[in-house]
Motif scaffolding. Structure first.
Motif, PDB file in Angstrom:
ATOM      1  N   GLU A  76       8.620 -38.956 -21.426  1.00 27.28           N
ATOM      2  CA  GLU A  76       8.521 -40.680 -21.783  1.00 27.28           C
ATOM      3  C   GLU A  76       8.671 -40.822 -20.438  1.00 27.28           C
ATOM      4  OE1 GLU A  76       6.920 -41.882 -24.191  1.00 27.28           O
ATOM      5  OE2 GLU A  76       7.376 -39.667 -26.032  1.00 27.28           O
ATOM      6  N   ASN A  77       8.871 -40.448 -19.181  1.00 30.06           N
ATOM      7  CA  ASN A  77       9.473 -41.206 -18.611  1.00 30.06           C
ATOM      8  C   ASN A  77      10.443 -42.694 -18.385  1.00 30.06           C
ATOM      9  OD1 ASN A  77       9.321 -41.793 -15.567  1.00 30.06           O
ATOM     10  ND2 ASN A  77       7.951 -42.829 -15.053  1.00 30.06           N
ATOM     11  N   LEU A  78      11.482 -42.340 -18.878  1.00 25.12           N
ATOM     12  CA  LEU A  78      12.170 -43.415 -19.777  1.00 25.12           C
ATOM     13  C   LEU A  78      13.395 -42.913 -18.211  1.00 25.12           C
ATOM     14  CD1 LEU A  78      12.740 -42.576 -22.891  1.00 25.12           C
ATOM     15  CD2 LEU A  78      11.934 -44.552 -21.670  1.00 25.12           C
ATOM     16  N   PRO A  79      13.910 -44.195 -17.582  1.00 23.82           N
ATOM     17  CA  PRO A  79      14.682 -43.654 -16.463  1.00 23.82           C
ATOM     18  C   PRO A  79      16.342 -43.700 -16.587  1.00 23.82           C
ATOM     19  CG  PRO A  79      14.254 -46.468 -16.999  1.00 23.82           C
ATOM     20  CD  PRO A  79      13.612 -45.551 -17.292  1.00 23.82           C
ATOM     21  N   LEU A  80      16.302 -42.945 -17.837  1.00 20.17           N
ATOM     22  CA  LEU A  80      17.734 -42.676 -17.460  1.00 20.17           C
ATOM     23  C   LEU A  80      18.204 -41.825 -16.681  1.00 20.17           C
ATOM     24  CD1 LEU A  80      20.007 -41.219 -19.736  1.00 20.17           C
ATOM     25  CD2 LEU A  80      18.350 -38.606 -19.980  1.00 20.17           C
ATOM     26  N   LYS A  81      19.963 -42.530 -16.224  1.00 22.41           N
ATOM     27  CA  LYS A  81      20.647 -42.214 -15.642  1.00 22.41           C
ATOM     28  C   LYS A  81      21.456 -41.218 -16.461  1.00 22.41           C
ATOM     29  CE  LYS A  81      18.943 -46.128 -13.858  1.00 22.41           C
ATOM     30  NZ  LYS A  81      18.064 -45.811 -13.244  1.00 22.41           N
ATOM     31  N   LEU A  82      21.631 -39.962 -16.103  1.00 17.45           N
ATOM     32  CA  LEU A  82      22.356 -38.692 -16.584  1.00 17.45           C
ATOM     33  C   LEU A  82      23.520 -38.720 -15.323  1.00 17.45           C
ATOM     34  CD1 LEU A  82      23.277 -37.211 -18.177  1.00 17.45           C
ATOM     35  CD2 LEU A  82      22.155 -35.598 -18.141  1.00 17.45           C
ATOM     36  N   LEU A  83      24.891 -38.828 -16.205  1.00 19.02           N
ATOM     37  CA  LEU A  83      26.375 -38.445 -14.980  1.00 19.02           C
ATOM     38  C   LEU A  83      26.807 -36.999 -15.650  1.00 19.02           C
ATOM     39  CD1 LEU A  83      27.714 -39.153 -11.681  1.00 19.02           C
ATOM     40  CD2 LEU A  83      28.717 -40.584 -14.005  1.00 19.02           C
ATOM     41  N   ILE A  84      26.852 -35.956 -15.152  1.00 19.43           N
ATOM     42  CA  ILE A  84      27.574 -35.332 -15.708  1.00 19.43           C
ATOM     43  C   ILE A  84      28.509 -34.337 -14.918  1.00 19.43           C
ATOM     44  CG2 ILE A  84      26.756 -32.306 -15.684  1.00 19.43           C
ATOM     45  CD1 ILE A  84      24.193 -32.592 -16.047  1.00 19.43           C
ATOM     46  N   LEU A  85      29.590 -34.721 -15.412  1.00 18.53           N
ATOM     47  CA  LEU A  85      31.097 -34.154 -14.883  1.00 18.53           C
ATOM     48  C   LEU A  85      31.248 -32.522 -15.271  1.00 18.53           C
ATOM     49  CD1 LEU A  85      30.761 -37.689 -15.549  1.00 18.53           C
ATOM     50  CD2 LEU A  85      33.255 -37.155 -14.944  1.00 18.53           C
ATOM     51  N   GLN A  86      30.594 -31.828 -14.196  1.00 15.09           N
ATOM     52  CA  GLN A  86      31.713 -30.429 -14.571  1.00 15.09           C
ATOM     53  C   GLN A  86      33.181 -30.120 -14.564  1.00 15.09           C
ATOM     54  OE1 GLN A  86      32.081 -27.854 -15.426  1.00 15.09           O
ATOM     55  NE2 GLN A  86      29.284 -27.028 -14.479  1.00 15.09           N
ATOM     56  N   ASN A  87      33.822 -29.687 -14.849  1.00  9.63           N
ATOM     57  CA  ASN A  87      35.445 -29.576 -15.158  1.00  9.63           C
ATOM     58  C   ASN A  87      35.668 -28.255 -16.153  1.00  9.63           C
ATOM     59  OD1 ASN A  87      35.138 -30.369 -18.249  1.00  9.63           O
ATOM     60  ND2 ASN A  87      35.784 -31.762 -17.307  1.00  9.63           N
ATOM     61  N   HIS A  88      34.651 -27.571 -16.104  1.00  6.55           N
ATOM     62  CA  HIS A  88      34.276 -25.663 -16.938  1.00  6.55           C
ATOM     63  C   HIS A  88      35.042 -25.555 -17.893  1.00  6.55           C
ATOM     64  CE1 HIS A  88      33.388 -24.883 -12.240  1.00  6.55           C
ATOM     65  NE2 HIS A  88      34.101 -25.621 -12.421  1.00  6.55           N
ATOM     66  N   GLY A  89      35.557 -26.664 -18.788  1.00  6.80           N
ATOM     67  CA  GLY A  89      35.522 -26.404 -19.982  1.00  6.80           C
ATOM     68  C   GLY A  89      36.075 -27.560 -20.302  1.00  6.80           C
ATOM     69  N   TYR A  90      36.631 -27.285 -22.430  1.00  8.67           N
ATOM     70  CA  TYR A  90      36.990 -28.846 -23.016  1.00  8.67           C
ATOM     71  C   TYR A  90      38.049 -29.296 -22.483  1.00  8.67           C
ATOM     72  CZ  TYR A  90      33.454 -26.084 -25.815  1.00  8.67           C
ATOM     73  OH  TYR A  90      32.276 -25.414 -26.693  1.00  8.67           O
ATOM     74  N   ALA A  91      37.861 -30.233 -21.310  1.00  8.93           N
ATOM     75  CA  ALA A  91      39.191 -31.193 -20.971  1.00  8.93           C
ATOM     76  C   ALA A  91      40.116 -31.666 -21.679  1.00  8.93           C
ATOM     77  CB  ALA A  91      38.550 -32.263 -19.331  1.00  8.93           C
ATOM     78  N   SER A  92      39.499 -32.351 -23.054  1.00 11.57           N
ATOM     79  CA  SER A  92      40.194 -33.280 -23.860  1.00 11.57           C
ATOM     80  C   SER A  92      41.795 -32.295 -24.371  1.00 11.57           C
ATOM     81  CB  SER A  92      39.201 -34.284 -24.479  1.00 11.57           C
ATOM     82  OG  SER A  92      39.901 -34.917 -25.598  1.00 11.57           O
ATOM     83  N   ILE A  93      40.187 -31.201 -25.434  1.00 10.35           N
ATOM     84  CA  ILE A  93      41.156 -30.714 -26.544  1.00 10.35           C
ATOM     85  C   ILE A  93      41.929 -29.230 -25.840  1.00 10.35           C
ATOM     86  CG2 ILE A  93      40.472 -28.766 -28.028  1.00 10.35           C
ATOM     87  CD1 ILE A  93      39.384 -31.813 -28.848  1.00 10.35           C
TER      88      ILE A  93
END
Length: 667
Positions: A529-546
């Protein structure tokens, strides 16, 4: 669609009631295209588009009907309800759960006044809807689900993908949707669609009852023709009411407020759904009562409003939580008072604390044994403000000085978390948020749902507009963010059609690696759809919260890291060589990789200006005591093993017992 036709044997002939011969699916699509909501004089399509993945349960029914309804468009220009044309735009999804998430994002951004439908085949396509439906209903957001179903006439039994239930011949996998739907019906005869469709619209447009609505559609009934009364296809306006408070409840609320020395407002999602932000600001200007916010309510006041004291509860600010501990009156406005807000029943600690709850549903208004004020949030606040106006209520100036001073002190902690003293270093997660905070304006919208980000955002983010902060925390569903961002983008362009001379609103989907791996499929839709989505991926190698939660309850971060196995069979080896940036690029996104703070600052700025879907990928550093977020300011009840041999669990249980002793029931 065929013109008006003579009555069939299935519909008694009546020359005064002309009919139109259509399949059940064609009739449903034609009906949906003519439904509107109206509130405060604004009229718009109730169902503005239909998402779909086709299979043998819906391709010859709803799929064929969408073709006839001119479903090629995206629906971004159909939301203004001017009555011109009755197309039903079609949106192509890649995962059924994701399609519901996109529809939910659209509904939230549309103020619950416009929604999307989602159609699937039978079997796994239908059961994939369940998670999205639960999310919609828990968050009180409208979405119409149209799963295919097995044959009503049972020409063969079983058919492909049919669940056989020995004790009940009328059960299918779609019955999984019953407990997560606000309304459910199975259309086993064409004419049964008429009352079911009307009930479905009633629930979707009802501000107190709305959520997921399911119309299960047997595949043979979808394709069956019937002579439908023309009245069924007339345009209908569903008024979204603003119920005013009862006079008795209003007077009780006034007495409660006037007798309070340390009142605190807890603003929830109902403030936003009611568009009551300005009314809340007027109420606080008159009374000077401070306002804390739930995840759904954050943004009810701008972050720099004098009365805004930030998020409340387990992920809240020290300012809001200390006020909550000493409040003698807690005024809930449009909140469900979940355990994150109440710190599992430990936060509101004053022995004499009372609750006043303004909510459009009586079910929520009575929680915590509150004085109920059952009304629309805006209407209720207007009435409460007017009733107090002639009685001279305002909090003590010393109380106002106390909370404004505490707010200033908290802002210093936010600044310390956001600080980036070394531009060549790898950023921590909170530093990533700080760089984004420095870049955005009130036009930007941030979307998040799960992991450690909601906690950091609730404590630290400075909401600049009523709709900037979009964190789904009713269901906290991993995989929500990317499809929801697509729904938000469609909604923003439906409300304000894009013109070449005006920039689109920047919409950011913030995800960790765990969430990304759950549901990246709708990147393909954003590209399509050519939607201007801005995707920010934070790589921390796992489930940081859990992982952090596991450590706090004696679980020693077991099963939460994305790493190779070690010699003992555990997961403490090197990080997995997974390249999420390459994956996003393979799905069609432009990807900007950032290694350092300085790299990230430039990448975020470039992504914000991009006109197409763009991903920023950054590997984050483990925070230290300086650059990490402030710790939780209130407790959250996660039971700890009562018996254990490992020291970590024994110590965690001792801490659990200490915290749980403060828990209370408000009666």
């Amino acid at each position: 669609m065929s013109p008006t036709s003579p009555a069939s044997p299935k519909s008694p002939a009546d020359p005064l009631r002309p009919t139109r011969r259509l399949t059940t699916a064609q009739a449903l699509v034609a009906f949906l295209a003519r439904q509107y909501t109206e509130r405060d004089g604004r009229r718009q399509r109730l169902i503005s588009a239909t998402w779909g993945i086709f299979g043998h349960g819906n391709v010859a029914g709803i799929g064929q009907a969408l073709v006839e309804a001119g479903g090629g468009g995206t629906g971004t220009g159909t939301g203004h309800g001017n009555g011109a044309g009755h197309r039903m735009p079609y949106l192509q999804g890649r995962n059924e759960q994701a399609m519901v998430h996109a529809a939910v994002g659209y509904a939230r951004q549309s103020g619950r006044l416009s929604a999307h439908a989602v159609t699937t085949s039978i079997g796994p396509g239908a059961t994939n809807l369940v998670t999205g439906a639960a999310l919609a209903t828990i968050n009180r957001l409208p979405v119409l689900l149209l799963p295919g179903d097995t044959f009503a006439t049972r020409p063969a039994d079983p058919v492909l993908q049919q669940l056989e239930v020995p004790y009940a011949g009328d059960v299918s996998v779609n019955d999984c949707l019953r407990p997560v739907s606000r309304y459910f019906d199975r259309i086993t005869r064409p004419e049964a669609l008429i009352p079911a469709a009307l009930q479905a619209m009633r629930v979707l447009a009802d501000p107190a009852e709305t959520g997921a609505v399911t119309l299960a559609l047997p595949q043979d009934v979808q394709a069956e023709a019937y002579d439908w009364p023309e009245e069924f296809f007339a345009e209908r306006d569903w008024h979204v009411r603003r119920p005013a408070p009862d006079a008795f409840e209003l007077e009780a609320a006034v007495r409660a407020v006037r007798s309070a020395r340390r009142p605190l407002i807890v603003a929830g999602g109902g403030v936003r759904h009611s568009a009551a932000e300005e009314t809340l600001a007027a109420f606080t200007a008159a009374t000077r009562i401070p306002v804390a916010s739930t995840q759904a309510g954050k943004g009810a006041l701008r972050h720099d409003h004098p009365a805004d004291v930030g998020g409340i509860g387990h992920t809240g600010t020290a300012t809001a939580d200390e006020l909550a501990r000493t409040a003698d009156l807690v005024i809930g406005i449009g909140t469900r008072f979940c355990d994150f807000t109440t710190a599992s029943g430990t936060l509101f600690a004053d022995p004499a604390v009372r609750f006043l709850h303004l909510n459009i549903t009586a079910f929520d208004a009575h929680k915590l044994a509150a004085l109920p004020l059952v009304a629309d949030a805006r209407a209720g606040l207007e009435a409460l403000t007017a009733a107090l106006a002639g009685r001279g209520y305002r909090v003590d100036p010393a109380y106002e000085t106390e909370y404004t001073g505490a707010k200033e002190a908290w802002e210093e902690r936010v600044e310390a978390s956001f600080a980036t003293p070394d531009p060549t270093a790898r950023p921590t997660q909170t530093q990533v948020l700080g760089l984004l905070d420095a870049l955005v304006t009130g036009d930007d919208i941030l979307i998040n749902a799960a992991g450690s980000l909601p906690g950091d955002l609730h404590k630290l983010w400075r909401a600049r507009s009523r709709d900037q902060y979009h964190v789904e925390y009713g269901y906290s569903c991993m995989g929500y963010e990317i499809p929801a961002a697509i729904g938000v983008l469609l909604a923003t362009e439906a409300r304000t059609p894009h013109r070449p001379d005006e920039p689109r609103r920047p919409v950011w989907a913030l995800v960790g690696d765990g969430t990304y791996l759950m549901n990246p499929t709708e990147i393909v839709t954003a590209v399509q759809e050519n939607l201007p989505l801005k995707l920010l991926i934070l790589q921390n190698h796992g489930y940081a919260s859990i992982g952090a939660l596991s450590e706090s309850v004696g679980g020693e971060r077991f099963g939460t890291a994305y790493r190779h196995r070690d010699a003992d069979g555990g997961f403490t080896g090197p990080p997995l060589p997974v390249d999420l940036a390459a994956n996003a690029a393979s799905l069609g996104m432009r990807v900007l990789r950032a290694t350092t703070v300085d790299d990230l600052r430039k990448a975020l700025s470039e992504a914000r200006d991009a006109e197409g879907p763009t991903c920023v990928y950054v590997e984050t550093e483990t925070p230290d005591t300086v650059s990490g977020p402030p710790p939780a300011q209130a407790w959250w009840d996660v039971p700890v093993a009562e018996t254990a041999s490992r020291p970590a669990a024994v110590e965690a249980r001792e801490e659990y017992d200490r915290q749980a002793a403060a828990r209370r029931r408000h009666l």
